[in-house]
Design an enzyme around this catalytic site. Structure first.
Site, PDB file in Angstrom:
ATOM      1  N   GLN A  99       0.846  -1.200   0.000  1.00  8.21           N
ATOM      2  CA  GLN A  99       0.000   0.000   0.000  1.00  8.21           C
ATOM      3  C   GLN A  99       0.879   1.246   0.000  1.00  8.21           C
ATOM      4  O   GLN A  99       0.387   2.352  -0.102  1.00  8.21           O
ATOM      5  CB  GLN A  99      -0.849   0.045   1.274  1.00  8.21           C
ATOM      6  N   ASN A 100       2.185   1.029   0.180  1.00  5.55           N
ATOM      7  CA  ASN A 100       3.063   2.187   0.336  1.00  5.55           C
ATOM      8  C   ASN A 100       3.275   2.891  -0.984  1.00  5.55           C
ATOM      9  O   ASN A 100       3.339   2.270  -2.050  1.00  5.55           O
ATOM     10  CB  ASN A 100       4.399   1.756   0.944  1.00  5.55           C
ATOM     11  N   HIS A 117      -1.544   1.408  -4.304  1.00  5.05           N
ATOM     12  CA  HIS A 117      -1.871   2.830  -4.114  1.00  5.05           C
ATOM     13  C   HIS A 117      -1.006   3.728  -4.990  1.00  5.05           C
ATOM     14  O   HIS A 117      -0.935   4.928  -4.764  1.00  5.05           O
ATOM     15  CB  HIS A 117      -1.729   3.224  -2.633  1.00  5.05           C
ATOM     16  N   THR A 193       0.555  -2.923   8.703  1.00  2.00           N
ATOM     17  CA  THR A 193      -0.651  -2.221   8.265  1.00  2.00           C
ATOM     18  C   THR A 193      -1.716  -2.308   9.344  1.00  2.00           C
ATOM     19  O   THR A 193      -1.885  -3.356   9.977  1.00  2.00           O
ATOM     20  CB  THR A 193      -1.189  -2.743   6.914  1.00  2.00           C
TER      21      THR A 193
HETATM   22  P1  NAD Z   1      -1.466   3.007   9.020  1.00  3.89           P
HETATM   23  O1  NAD Z   1      -0.793   4.294   9.368  1.00  3.89           O
HETATM   24  O2  NAD Z   1      -2.947   2.944   9.056  1.00  3.89           O
HETATM   25  O3  NAD Z   1      -0.939   1.883  10.043  1.00  3.89           O
HETATM   26  C1  NAD Z   1       0.414   1.664  10.274  1.00  3.89           C
HETATM   27  C2  NAD Z   1       0.567   0.344  10.980  1.00  3.89           C
HETATM   28  O4  NAD Z   1       1.948   0.082  11.100  1.00  3.89           O
HETATM   29  C3  NAD Z   1      -0.041   0.307  12.391  1.00  3.89           C
HETATM   30  O5  NAD Z   1      -0.828  -0.858  12.527  1.00  3.89           O
HETATM   31  C4  NAD Z   1       1.189   0.250  13.287  1.00  3.89           C
HETATM   32  O6  NAD Z   1       0.954  -0.481  14.485  1.00  3.89           O
HETATM   33  C5  NAD Z   1       2.189  -0.436  12.397  1.00  3.89           C
HETATM   34  N1  NAD Z   1       3.589  -0.129  12.700  1.00  3.89           N
HETATM   35  C6  NAD Z   1       4.120   1.003  13.208  1.00  3.89           C
HETATM   36  N2  NAD Z   1       5.438   0.901  13.309  1.00  3.89           N
HETATM   37  C7  NAD Z   1       5.752  -0.350  12.855  1.00  3.89           C
HETATM   38  C8  NAD Z   1       6.973  -1.055  12.710  1.00  3.89           C
HETATM   39  N3  NAD Z   1       8.141  -0.502  13.052  1.00  3.89           N
HETATM   40  N4  NAD Z   1       6.936  -2.314  12.203  1.00  3.89           N
HETATM   41  C9  NAD Z   1       5.759  -2.898  11.847  1.00  3.89           C
HETATM   42  N5  NAD Z   1       4.577  -2.265  11.974  1.00  3.89           N
HETATM   43  C10 NAD Z   1       4.581  -1.008  12.466  1.00  3.89           C
HETATM   44  O7  NAD Z   1      -0.867   2.548   7.637  1.00  3.89           O
HETATM   45  P2  NAD Z   1      -1.505   1.679   6.476  1.00  3.89           P
HETATM   46  O8  NAD Z   1      -2.289   0.560   7.056  1.00  3.89           O
HETATM   47  O9  NAD Z   1      -0.391   1.390   5.545  1.00  3.89           O
HETATM   48  O10 NAD Z   1      -2.565   2.632   5.739  1.00  3.89           O
HETATM   49  C11 NAD Z   1      -2.319   3.992   5.567  1.00  3.89           C
HETATM   50  C12 NAD Z   1      -2.227   4.503   4.156  1.00  3.89           C
HETATM   51  O11 NAD Z   1      -1.210   5.463   4.231  1.00  3.89           O
HETATM   52  C13 NAD Z   1      -1.782   3.574   3.070  1.00  3.89           C
HETATM   53  O12 NAD Z   1      -2.654   3.758   2.028  1.00  3.89           O
HETATM   54  C14 NAD Z   1      -0.404   4.071   2.608  1.00  3.89           C
HETATM   55  O13 NAD Z   1      -0.365   4.226   1.195  1.00  3.89           O
HETATM   56  C15 NAD Z   1      -0.310   5.450   3.161  1.00  3.89           C
HETATM   57  N6  NAD Z   1       1.012   5.804   3.717  1.00  3.89           N
HETATM   58  C16 NAD Z   1       2.140   5.387   3.077  1.00  3.89           C
HETATM   59  C17 NAD Z   1       3.374   5.697   3.599  1.00  3.89           C
HETATM   60  C18 NAD Z   1       4.586   5.215   2.857  1.00  3.89           C
HETATM   61  O14 NAD Z   1       4.517   5.006   1.639  1.00  3.89           O
HETATM   62  N7  NAD Z   1       5.717   4.996   3.539  1.00  3.89           N
HETATM   63  C19 NAD Z   1       3.490   6.424   4.782  1.00  3.89           C
HETATM   64  C20 NAD Z   1       2.313   6.857   5.402  1.00  3.89           C
HETATM   65  C21 NAD Z   1       1.083   6.524   4.865  1.00  3.89           C
END
Ligand code: NAD
Length: 252
Positions: A99-100, A117, A193
């Site tokens: 999803q990243n 995404h 996620t």
């Molecule tokens: P989310 O923010 O809803 O959830 C993040 C999850 O990661 C949580 O469940 C949390 O407990 C867990 N987490 C936190 N630190 C962690 C670690 N060190 N190791 C493993 N797990 C950990 O994120 P989501 O479910 O991906 O959904 C959010 C949306 O935001 C997605 O559509 C994504 O595209 C977007 N997003 C992407 C990025 C990126 O590309 N890096 C960054 C922020 C948001």
């Protein structure tokens, strides 16, 4: 960390599907959406990634995306991305469904990947949906009015970030590829996620329906935990190298 039986189940898998979210990049310094508050100028990211937000204040939305683009572009893959890249090269069949919108999986060396995404390093024109891949991050401060929006190299019209915002449809081809693979894998690994959005995509249910072993890696409980056979409550950069640190056939 795991029983011998679980480890055997994981090591004997031939079709490995990995499903990642923002948590896999947290240890690269990229904040997740739901763990961090007040990410940027007191705006909640969720309020900046909708078509309504873009129509209301496109300069703000563009600047936020460029802020994130620069942060991601300047970040490095962590040990979790690297372990998953090793798993890709060692598995007969593999797909990372992410999803990243960052490109840290690809930079770590994961080749078999689908980005449901889309990609923060792409722009899409508002006139004809032409997609352009950027090679370098754009300057957030260069956007002061709609005249400054990045222009499409093909038709000259203004562009938007080519990422899927809340409320938008997922791109069909990546979604189909992800569904096809999830529904026939024998190991499904969920990493970082919350499942708040992605729970609705149904990949985990499809894998479970096929009899896949479901392994979750997340320090906290998620909306997908109830489907997991095992949940490892550790950060991804700690758990994944321990699980997939040395894989037979690993090139490193
Ligand atoms: P989310 O923010 O809803 O959830 C993040 C999850 O990661 C949580 O469940 C949390 O407990 C867990 N987490 C936190 N630190 C962690 C670690 N060190 N190791 C493993 N797990 C950990 O994120 P989501 O479910 O991906 O959904 C959010 C949306 O935001 C997605 O559509 C994504 O595209 C977007 N997003 C992407 C990025 C990126 O590309 N890096 C960054 C922020 C948001």
């Amino acid at each position: 960390m795991l029983s011998d039986e679980t480890r055997a189940r994981i090591e004997s898998a031939k079709k490995v599907c990995v499903f990642t979210g923002a948590g896999v990049s947290a240890e690269s310094g990229i904040p997740t959406f739901r763990d961090a508050g007040g990410l940027w100028e007191n705006h909640r990211p969720e309020d900046l990634v909708t078509i309504e937000a873009f129509e209301r204040d496109p300069v703000l939305v563009w600047r936020w995306h460029l802020w994130l683009q620069n942060l991601c572009h300047g970040s490095q893959p962590n040990a979790a991305h690297e372990a998953l890249a090793r798993l890709d090269s060692a598995s007969p069949e593999f797909l990372c469904i992410t999803q990243n919108i960052d490109d840290l999986h690809e930079r770590a060396g994961t080749n078999r990947i689908v980005k449901i995404h889309s990609d923060l390093m792409q722009i899409r024109c508002l006139a004809k949906d032409h997609v352009t891949q950027l090679t370098t991050a754009l300057d957030e401060h260069s956007i002061r009015s709609s005249d400054d929006f990045p222009k499409c190299p093909k038709c000259g019209s203004p562009c938007r970030p080519n990422v899927v915002w809340f409320g938008e449809m997922l791109p069909i081809e990546p979604l189909d590829r992800a569904r096809r693979f999830a529904s026939r894998c024998d190991l499904f690994i969920i990493v970082g996620t919350s499942g708040v959005v992605s729970g609705g995509y149904g990949f985990t249910e499809m894998a479970k329906h096929n009899g896949a072993f479901i392994l979750e890696i997340n320090p906290r409980k998620s909306e997908l935990t109830y489907l997991a056979d095992i949940s490892i409550r550790l950060p991804a950069a700690e758990a994944l190298p321990e699980l997939f640190g040395t894989i037979p056939g690993d090139q490193d």
